[in-house]
Design an enzyme around this catalytic site. Structure first.
Site, mmCIF file in Angstrom:
data_model
loop_
_atom_site.group_PDB
_atom_site.id
_atom_site.type_symbol
_atom_site.label_atom_id
_atom_site.label_comp_id
_atom_site.label_asym_id
_atom_site.label_seq_id
_atom_site.Cartn_x
_atom_site.Cartn_y
_atom_site.Cartn_z
ATOM 1 N N CYS A 17 41.418 37.780 32.043
ATOM 2 C CA CYS A 17 41.514 37.769 33.445
ATOM 3 C C CYS A 17 42.533 38.930 33.886
ATOM 4 O O CYS A 17 43.588 38.952 33.387
ATOM 5 C CB CYS A 17 42.164 36.573 33.861
ATOM 6 N N PRO A 18 42.224 39.482 35.015
ATOM 7 C CA PRO A 18 40.962 39.636 35.873
ATOM 8 C C PRO A 18 40.004 40.604 35.537
ATOM 9 O O PRO A 18 39.164 40.510 36.444
ATOM 10 C CB PRO A 18 41.894 40.009 37.260
#
Lengths: 79, 176
Positions: A17-18
């Site tokens: 993430c991200p």
């Protein structure tokens, strides 16, 4: 379950993430409405985050499944 | 003749608003700490990738994240501050366990081994996703940070009214 041949494939394995949603979003920008993206990823967060991203952006999540450590999903571009 | 006006119900109003108004997120980035900056840039890139227009307003210690790393300051205190709090996103240390830079080194190493994007990479992504970055004029004046020491991607230097205007149009506003 996979739905035919995707128009574009992405390898998101090893990314956290991200980055997965950023890469998916960027890839979708280059695609036509109605075309399908298929990607593989390894971060378990993707299982929750890609559906959320699809709801936010109004794109259709066709499938998402996990086999061992690899998550495969397909998204149809709608917006 | 009387005019009949139909007043939209809150639901109707909301549906009109949500259909026409662009989705926006605005953020005050006050902290120059590495960990908080990570949160700020991850939220910014994630939102931008979800089709949301993001504005980051960098103020006070947060300016460090958009400086290019030059020493700044013209007065005695200003120069001292420029040396002690030298700008540059790469010099940001964690809010806990920094231990004079050891913590920063350790966090960077751990993040790399787990394949997490570094702060400069996250900022690059944010720029790439057209995140709007604004620098706070007042903090720049106080801390004697000249415009030229900011990265060129910061196109605006402005004040609180600009941020309020932006946050008024946003569905959510964060302070980090």
């Amino acid at each position: 379950m996979t739905l035919g041949t995707p128009d574009i494939t992405l390898d998101l394995e090893g990314m956290l993430c991200p980055i997965p949603i950023v890469k998916v979003a960027k890839a979708l920008k280059t695609m036509d409405v109605g075309s399908v993206l298929q990607a593989t990823a390894s971060d378990p967060g993707v299982l929750i985050d890609i559906p959320a991203w699809a709801r936010t952006t109004g794109n259709e999540l066709l499938s998402i499944e996990r086999e061992d450590k690899i998550i495969t999903f397909q998204v149809r571009k709608l917006s | 003749m009387t005019q009949v006006q139909t007043i939209p119900t809150p639901e109707e109003f909301q549906s009109v608003v949500s259909e026409t108004a662009p989705k926006k997120l605005s953020m005050v980035v006050f902290s120059g700490d590495m960990d908080k900056a990570m949160a700020a840039f991850i939220i910014a890139t994630g939102a931008a990738a979800s089709g949301i227009q993001v504005t980051m307003f960098f103020t006070f210690w947060g300016l460090k994240l958009i400086q290019d790393g030059n020493r700044t300051g013209s007065s005695l205190f200003g120069r001292a501050m420029g040396v002690m709090n030298r700008g540059g996103i790469d010099r940001a240390g964690p809010s806990k366990f920094n231990f004079l830079g050891m913590g920063r080194w350790m966090f960077k190493k751990m993040m790399r081994s787990h394949n997490v994007a570094s702060l400069p990479e996250l900022r690059e992504m944010a720029i790439d996703l057209d995140v709007r970055m604004i620098a706070c004029q007042m903090s720049m004046d106080v801390m004697e940070i000249p415009r030229e020491t900011l990265i060129p991607e910061v196109l605006e230097v402005a004040g609180v009214a600009t941020f309020i205007e932006e946050s008024q149009q946003s569905q959510s506003t964060l302070f980090i």
